[in-house]
Design an enzyme around this catalytic site. Structure first.
Site, PDB file in Angstrom:
ATOM      1  N   CYS A  26     -13.483  -5.808   3.086  1.00  0.00           N
ATOM      2  CA  CYS A  26     -12.727  -6.378   4.291  1.00  0.00           C
ATOM      3  C   CYS A  26     -13.489  -5.636   5.595  1.00  0.00           C
ATOM      4  O   CYS A  26     -13.025  -5.591   6.799  1.00  0.00           O
ATOM      5  CB  CYS A  26     -11.583  -6.652   4.312  1.00  0.00           C
ATOM      6  SG  CYS A  26     -11.008  -7.362   2.981  1.00  0.00           S
ATOM      7  N   LYS A  79       0.848  -1.297  -0.046  1.00  0.00           N
ATOM      8  CA  LYS A  79      -0.070  -0.026  -0.002  1.00  0.00           C
ATOM      9  C   LYS A  79       0.721   1.079  -0.035  1.00  0.00           C
ATOM     10  O   LYS A  79       0.367   2.359  -0.194  1.00  0.00           O
ATOM     11  CB  LYS A  79      -0.985  -0.128   1.153  1.00  0.00           C
ATOM     12  CG  LYS A  79      -2.127  -1.002   1.421  1.00  0.00           C
ATOM     13  CD  LYS A  79      -2.998  -1.082   2.493  1.00  0.00           C
ATOM     14  CE  LYS A  79      -3.892  -2.203   2.594  1.00  0.00           C
ATOM     15  NZ  LYS A  79      -4.738  -2.192   1.592  1.00  0.00           N
TER      16      LYS A  79
END
Length: 420
Positions: free
Chosen positions: A374, A231
């Site tokens: 998620c 990320k």
């Protein structure tokens, strides 16, 4: 940072990301799924290629030149990360496969040995599954109880409710710094201060903050912090756990095997020193080295400059989205200057499923996310099976936001017409 500065930053860095310069279904790629994973600059790709092409050897175990070079580069990346987050010592940085593994290290190495029946863990309703499931597993094994901080009416972290949940039974607070669905930036410094006043340990999930803003773990005073390399312009398969040295020293190892030992006998073993105590087996050497290259890349740009650029992009994105009727954005709105939340927007449009939106946008070269991100428990609170999500990074431009909004409006019109 002005709009001109934003464009200047994007124009300077986009050449570094070869993946951005392609067509999808005959249309220029507009990559707006950065909260899921970021793209990688050439320097990171080169670091991987250089290791596997020139220095491929195991670390810490050889006296030959390739092993020495690999070890120096691998440990050099640890030094870079420690400096990047201002850790007090390089021994406080543990390489893991990802942030999920880092949370599990804390859960099983610290939580399993410290939590007792009736002890309380405080987390929030907005957490990623990786900060839910390990603690649910540990609570089941230890008899601990999990309590959840709710949202305010503004759909962000309810600090007052957090204060009311803190008690003598609280042993751990584990919360996200920046929500990957709501985009809110949680008041982690205040949370940590309040928790520490009661002797409570705090873990911070920083997956959505480390890539986007300057992080100082000493100023924050967290006990643990986790992040994922993919990320933050680094490769997948590598992340890190930061922990205060005195806490890591006290924690038993999570995995056993090679590399994490000092001596091994037929009936016992002794652990190696930090940080190797928690790095059993051959690590993701090339990936860790490439993560160091990603840290160099972000540092050279400057995290303050990246954060300011993203605030500009956030302000522009939300101004554009405000023109779309029947669009519900989850989480707090930013200020007109783009402050107060991350550069992402999870949203739903009445009568249109997020997966249908993302599929049709992909046909126009626009990559966004759809699903529950998620965060299934959070979506259940909103009575939503999922949402669409657009997420920006410093290499995105105003023109890309314009393209996204134009295609989004065309897609909405398409569905409106076929539904009568």
């Amino acid at each position: 940072m002005t709009a001109i500065q934003e464009k200047t930053l994007a124009s300077k860095v986009r050449k570094d990301f070869p993946i951005l310069h392609q067509e999808i279904h005959g249309k220029p790629l507009v990559y707006l799924d950065n909260a899921a994973t970021s793209q990688k600059p050439v320097t990171v790709l080169d670091a991987l290629q250089n290791y596997y092409g020139k220095d491929n050897a195991n670390v810490h175990r050889g006296a030959h030149s390739l092993s020495i070079r690999a070890t120096e580069a691998y440990e050099g990346s640890r030094d870079k990360i420690a400096q990047f987050i201002n850790a007090a010592s390089r021994q406080e940085v543990i390489f893991t496969r990802n942030a999920t593994e880092a949370i599990n290290v804390v859960a099983y190495s610290w939580g399993l040995h410290h939590l007792q029946p009736g002890d309380e863990i405080i987390t929030s309703v907005m957490e990623h599954h990786s900060n839910f499931v390990p603690w649910q597993m540990i609570a089941k094994q230890t008899g601990a109880v999990i309590k959840y901080v709710p949202l305010t009416d503004n759909e962000d972290f309810d600090l007052e409710e957090f204060k009311s949940l803190l008690s003598e039974k609280t042993k751990l607070v584990t919360i996200v710094h920046v929500s990957n669905t709501l985009g809110c930036i949680n008041p982690v410094e205040e949370v940590i201060k309040l928790a520490h006043e009661k002797g409570v340990k705090v873990l911070i999930d920083a997956c959505q903050s480390v890539p986007h803003m300057a992080i100082d773990v000493q100023a924050m005073d967290c006990d643990w912090l986790v992040a994922s390399g993919h990320k933050m312009c680094g490769p997948s398969g590598v992340g890190f756990l930061y922990g205060k040295q005195e806490i890591l020293e006290e924690m038993p190892p999570f995995l056993g095997g090679g590399e994490m030992i000092n001596e091994v006998f037929f009936d016992s073993f002794t652990c190696g020193e930090l940080p190797h105590k928690f790095e059993a087996g051959t690590p993701a050497i090339g990936e860790a080295i490439a993560l160091g290259a990603a840290v160099d890349y972000l540092t050279d740009i400057g995290m303050d400059k990246i954060h300011a650029c993203e605030e500009e992009l956030t302000a522009y994105l939300f101004r554009k989205l405000a023109d779309i009727p029947n669009l519900k954005i989850y989480g707090p709105l930013p200020t007109p200057e783009g402050k107060g939340r991350a550069a992402l927007a999870a949203f739903n449009i009445e009568g249109i499923h997020g997966s249908d939106l993302s599929t049709l946008l992909d046909q126009e070269g626009v990559a966004i996310r759809s699903g529950h991100h998620c965060t299934q428990p959070l979506h259940r609170l909103f009575d939503a099976s999922g949402s669409a999500r657009v997420s920006l990074y410093f290499y995105n431009t105003y023109d890309e936001i314009d393209q996204f909004v134009m295609v989004l409006k065309e897609t909405i019109d398409f569905f409106t017409n076929i539904m009568g």
